[in-house]
Design a protein around this motif. Structure first.
Motif, PDB file in Angstrom:
ATOM      1  N   ILE A   1       0.593   1.925  -7.006  1.00 13.97           N
ATOM      2  CA  ILE A   1       0.687   2.698  -5.763  1.00 13.97           C
ATOM      3  C   ILE A   1      -0.156   2.042  -4.674  1.00 13.97           C
ATOM      4  N   SER A   2      -1.382   1.617  -5.030  1.00 11.90           N
ATOM      5  CA  SER A   2      -2.255   0.969  -4.044  1.00 11.90           C
ATOM      6  C   SER A   2      -1.629  -0.323  -3.533  1.00 11.90           C
ATOM      7  N   THR A   3      -1.027  -1.082  -4.441  1.00 16.79           N
ATOM      8  CA  THR A   3      -0.376  -2.333  -4.042  1.00 16.79           C
ATOM      9  C   THR A   3       0.800  -2.075  -3.113  1.00 16.79           C
ATOM     10  N   ILE A   4       1.622  -1.074  -3.455  1.00 17.62           N
ATOM     11  CA  ILE A   4       2.776  -0.724  -2.611  1.00 17.62           C
ATOM     12  C   ILE A   4       2.316  -0.284  -1.228  1.00 17.62           C
ATOM     13  N   PHE A   5       1.279   0.543  -1.180  1.00 17.24           N
ATOM     14  CA  PHE A   5       0.773   1.040   0.095  1.00 17.24           C
ATOM     15  C   PHE A   5       0.259  -0.112   0.958  1.00 17.24           C
ATOM     16  N   ALA A   6      -0.501  -1.015   0.338  1.00 14.08           N
ATOM     17  CA  ALA A   6      -1.039  -2.157   1.087  1.00 14.08           C
ATOM     18  C   ALA A   6       0.091  -3.058   1.593  1.00 14.08           C
TER      19      ALA A   6
ATOM     20  N   GLY B   1       3.138  -2.173   2.192  1.00 10.33           N
ATOM     21  CA  GLY B   1       3.856  -1.446   3.233  1.00 10.33           C
ATOM     22  C   GLY B   1       3.177  -1.573   4.589  1.00 10.33           C
ATOM     23  N   ILE B   2       1.844  -1.396   4.616  1.00  9.03           N
ATOM     24  CA  ILE B   2       1.111  -1.516   5.888  1.00  9.03           C
ATOM     25  C   ILE B   2       1.246  -2.925   6.461  1.00  9.03           C
TER      26      ILE B   2
ATOM     27  N   LEU C   1      11.921   1.195   7.001  1.00  9.48           N
ATOM     28  CA  LEU C   1      11.023   2.090   6.283  1.00  9.48           C
ATOM     29  C   LEU C   1      11.765   2.855   5.184  1.00  9.48           C
TER      30      LEU C   1
ATOM     31  N   TYR D   1      12.544   0.466   2.393  1.00  7.82           N
ATOM     32  CA  TYR D   1      11.302   0.111   1.683  1.00  7.82           C
ATOM     33  C   TYR D   1      10.866   1.249   0.760  1.00  7.82           C
ATOM     34  N   VAL D   2      10.898   2.480   1.279  1.00  6.70           N
ATOM     35  CA  VAL D   2      10.495   3.632   0.459  1.00  6.70           C
ATOM     36  C   VAL D   2      11.434   3.802  -0.729  1.00  6.70           C
TER      37      VAL D   2
ATOM     38  N   MET E   1      10.636   1.052  -3.210  1.00  7.86           N
ATOM     39  CA  MET E   1       9.348   1.306  -3.857  1.00  7.86           C
ATOM     40  C   MET E   1       9.418   2.505  -4.808  1.00  7.86           C
TER      41      MET E   1
END
Length: 464
Positions: A6-11, A13-14, A164, A167-168, A171
């Motif tokens: 989750i942290s990797t996906i969030f990073a 994505g940003i 977006l 991507y979502v 992911m």
């Protein structure tokens, strides 16, 4: 692991979204620069045939401004050097009729191009206006050209939201797949850890410890390798300890045997020496005295023989001759040699089958019941109870007496071979009893209260 994903996906994505916005802005800027350069080159061509004056700009350009504006899809305005509107592809408004004094002040030879970006009343767009000088062949400014360029962010935002959404969605699928993979991986890993934990908890000094066969190469393999190495060292140390304990036990037993044998030998020696000193062949009672000496010697020899026999019994178990027997019948036969008025046999079923040597079972029961009778003081009426119970795995024997009990200080040594000077016993009875029971993978224990009595309990597996 899920948290890492989750942290990797969030990073990611940003980073992706900021990069997309930067790319979109750079694209719009480059697009405006290309249009601007193309338009400037076009007007330079129209005005380069002779040294055009400022007042000739409108005449030179004429209707060409509409064609150029339509081709490049951009509005074009021309202003005089003092900021008055000259011509354009659209009718000037109050806002576009003049160039502000602030813009004219900033626009000069050293800064012949300025760019102003303003927020449009429409929330989805921004407007960028470029002002720059138009020069003639003598490099003299003859007019000011303006490009009011409207950035419509609607399509940019639409593309952004589409990106977006995709991507979502991707992911989300990745998270589901990662979650399923993590679940199976954790289940497999947990299963291996539980197996190793069970083997670790089952490790014991006297148990048959086996190394763990582990063919995987992962985070657990070093732990398994360390456990197997520890097991090898543990076995070596345990074997050495058991050998040392056995040697110590045999040394203690040999010392006790030697001590017990010396006890009858000493009076035998003294009696022979005394008889030798006082011997008179002419004494009329010489025969009677010889008989007394012989009887004493025979008694002491019998004592030595009983000690040697007990030691032999303890040192070497007789060969087992196991057979399927009815425990109730064997116990009844064993109790016949004891006073029946002081014995109570307690059982719930007439037949309990056990695979065991009946002679060895009889020997165990005889030792325990005999000790129970001997523990009862002379002024107390013996009350001995023999209980027999069983379940699917074990047969349980319980012997209860009302004797003096076992003092607490000698309870830890109750099964240790202890010889005595009594001619009636060697002190090996309980040690032999324990050894016989353990030969059948059984267990023996006791509870004693001084002055009240003792309860011995032993259990033997059925092994059917």
């Amino acid at each position: 692991m899920i948290l890492v994903v989750i942290s990797t996906i969030f990073a990611m994505g940003i980073i992706t979204f900021y990069q997309y916005i930067k790319i979109a802005k750079d694209y719009n800027n480059r697009r405006l620069e290309r249009k601007e350069q193309l338009i400037i080159e076009t007007f330079d061509y129209l005005l380069s045939n002779r040294n055009t004056k400022a007042k000739e700009v409108k005449e030179k350009i004429g209707n060409k401004i509409y064609e150029i504006a339509d081709i490049n899809n951009i509005d074009i305005n021309f202003y005089s050097l003092d900021g008055k509107f000259i011509l354009g592809n659209k009718i000037p408004t109050q806002k576009t009729e003049f160039i502000s004094k602030e813009i004219l002040k900033n626009l000069n030879r050293n800064n012949d191009r300025i760019e102003i970006t303003e927020k449009s009343p429409n929330a989805n767009s921004n407007s960028t206006s470029v002002y720059r000088y138009i020069y003639n062949n003598d490099y003299q400014p003859i007019a000011i050209i303006n490009f009011p360029y409207l950035h419509d962010d609607y399509f940019l935002k639409k593309d952004f939201y589409d990106l977006l959404y995709r991507y979502v969605a991707i992911m989300f699928i990745v998270m589901i797949i990662s979650g399923i993979f993590s679940w199976f991986f954790s289940q497999n890993l947990t299963k291996r850890i539980k197996e190793i934990a069970y083997r670790l908890s089952d490790t014991g000094a006297l148990s048959h410890n086996r190394p763990i066969l582990y063919s995987y190469i992962d985070e657990i393999s070093p732990l398994v390798s360390a456990y197997n190495t520890m097991l090898s060292k543990f076995k070596q140390q345990t074997d050495a300890l058991i050998k040392a304990e056995k040697d110590s036990a045999w040394q203690e037993m040999a010392r006790q045997v030697a001590h017990e044998i010396k006890n009858p030998l000493t009076p035998m020696k003294l009696e022979i020496q005394s008889f030798q000193m006082k011997f008179n062949p002419k004494d009329p009672e010489v025969v009677s005295k010889l008989n007394i000496l012989f009887q004493s010697l025979i008694q002491q020899i019998n004592t030595i023989s009983s000690i040697a026999e007990a030691f032999s019994d303890f040192a070497k178990m007789p060969l087992k001759k196991d057979e399927r027997i009815n425990v109730i019948e064997v116990v009844k036969n064993c109790l016949e040699i004891f006073p029946s008025q002081y014995l109570v046999m307690d059982y719930l079923e007439d037949s309990i089958i056990l695979n065991i040597d009946p002679n060895l079972l009889n020997r165990v029961l005889t030792n325990l019941i005999k000790n129970a009778f001997q523990s009862v003081p002379e002024k107390r009426i013996p009350n001995i109870i023999v209980k027999i119970r069983h379940d699917i795995r074990m047969v349980y024997f319980i012997i209860i007496d009302n004797g003096n009990g076992i003092p607490e200080k000698i309870q830890p040594k109750i099964f240790t071979p202890q010889f005595s000077t009594k001619t009636s016993g060697s002190g090996l009875g309980l040690a032999i009893t324990k050894k016989i029971i353990e030969e059948y993978d059984g267990n023996i224990s006791f509870f004693s209260e001084v002055g009240e009595g003792t309860v011995f309990k032993f259990e033997i597996p059925k092994n059917e």
